[in-house]
Motif scaffolding. Structure first.
Motif, PDB file in Angstrom:
ATOM      1  N   GLN A  14      -1.292 -13.064   1.059  1.00  0.00           N
ATOM      2  CA  GLN A  14      -0.060 -13.749   0.701  1.00  0.00           C
ATOM      3  C   GLN A  14       1.127 -13.010   1.302  1.00  0.00           C
ATOM      4  O   GLN A  14       1.092 -11.796   1.469  1.00  0.00           O
ATOM      5  CB  GLN A  14       0.106 -13.787  -0.833  1.00  0.00           C
ATOM      6  N   PHE A  32      -2.910  -8.986  -0.866  1.00  0.00           N
ATOM      7  CA  PHE A  32      -3.645  -9.833  -1.794  1.00  0.00           C
ATOM      8  C   PHE A  32      -3.075  -9.605  -3.182  1.00  0.00           C
ATOM      9  O   PHE A  32      -2.955  -8.463  -3.629  1.00  0.00           O
ATOM     10  CB  PHE A  32      -5.140  -9.492  -1.808  1.00  0.00           C
ATOM     11  N   GLN A  34      -3.764 -10.916  -7.121  1.00  0.00           N
ATOM     12  CA  GLN A  34      -4.668 -11.650  -8.000  1.00  0.00           C
ATOM     13  C   GLN A  34      -4.409 -11.243  -9.433  1.00  0.00           C
ATOM     14  O   GLN A  34      -4.202 -10.061  -9.716  1.00  0.00           O
ATOM     15  CB  GLN A  34      -6.133 -11.338  -7.656  1.00  0.00           C
ATOM     16  N   PRO A  35      -4.431 -12.206 -10.364  1.00  0.00           N
ATOM     17  CA  PRO A  35      -4.289 -11.820 -11.768  1.00  0.00           C
ATOM     18  C   PRO A  35      -5.471 -10.969 -12.206  1.00  0.00           C
ATOM     19  O   PRO A  35      -6.602 -11.213 -11.806  1.00  0.00           O
ATOM     20  CB  PRO A  35      -4.271 -13.146 -12.523  1.00  0.00           C
ATOM     21  N   TRP A  59      -1.313  -7.951 -12.567  1.00  0.00           N
ATOM     22  CA  TRP A  59      -1.796  -8.441 -11.286  1.00  0.00           C
ATOM     23  C   TRP A  59      -2.245  -7.252 -10.450  1.00  0.00           C
ATOM     24  O   TRP A  59      -1.650  -6.186 -10.491  1.00  0.00           O
ATOM     25  CB  TRP A  59      -0.682  -9.185 -10.557  1.00  0.00           C
ATOM     26  N   TYR A  61      -2.672  -5.672  -6.723  1.00  0.00           N
ATOM     27  CA  TYR A  61      -2.076  -5.728  -5.394  1.00  0.00           C
ATOM     28  C   TYR A  61      -2.960  -4.921  -4.455  1.00  0.00           C
ATOM     29  O   TYR A  61      -3.286  -3.769  -4.739  1.00  0.00           O
ATOM     30  CB  TYR A  61      -0.675  -5.121  -5.453  1.00  0.00           C
TER      31      TYR A  61
END
Length: 112
Positions: A14, A32, A34-35, A59, A61
């Protein structure tokens, strides 16, 4: 290894911007995000306080070695409309070479 990691980030990562404490301009990069779900698998994590439940979403990272998370201070990570504060960060090495940055982020309050 960094060449392969860079290509993976470029294709699948992202677009995020890292804002250091006190800086007007951020550094754009790919990572990246992500939760980090609780063990129960709930999407939203909450913390009980005297005033009720407060969201404490965390999250993960994973970002390239070229943008350090070290010394971010009260800065933040921006992704789309979301802003995240850094709770913890760790450089990850393969041998002597910095491979990527791992970070644990929390959603930043709208007034912060």
């Amino acid at each position: 290894m960094n060449g392969a990691w860079s290509r993976i980030l470029e294709k699948y990562g992202q677009k995020v911007t890292i804002f250091r404490e006190g800086a007007q301009d951020g550094t754009a990069c790919r990572a990246f995000l992500q939760p980090a779900l609780e063990r129960r698998g709930e999407g939203f994590q909450t913390l009980p306080t005297p005033l009720g439940l407060v969201r404490q979403d965390q999250w993960i990272y994973l970002g390239g070695p070229e943008v350090s998370l070290d010394g971010l201070g009260d800065g933040y990570v921006a992704w789309g409309e979301k802003k995240f504060s850094l709770r913890a960060a760790q450089p990850v090495y393969l041998g002597e070479e910095l491979a990527y940055w791992w970070g644990l982020l929390v959603i930043r309050d709208a007034d912060a």
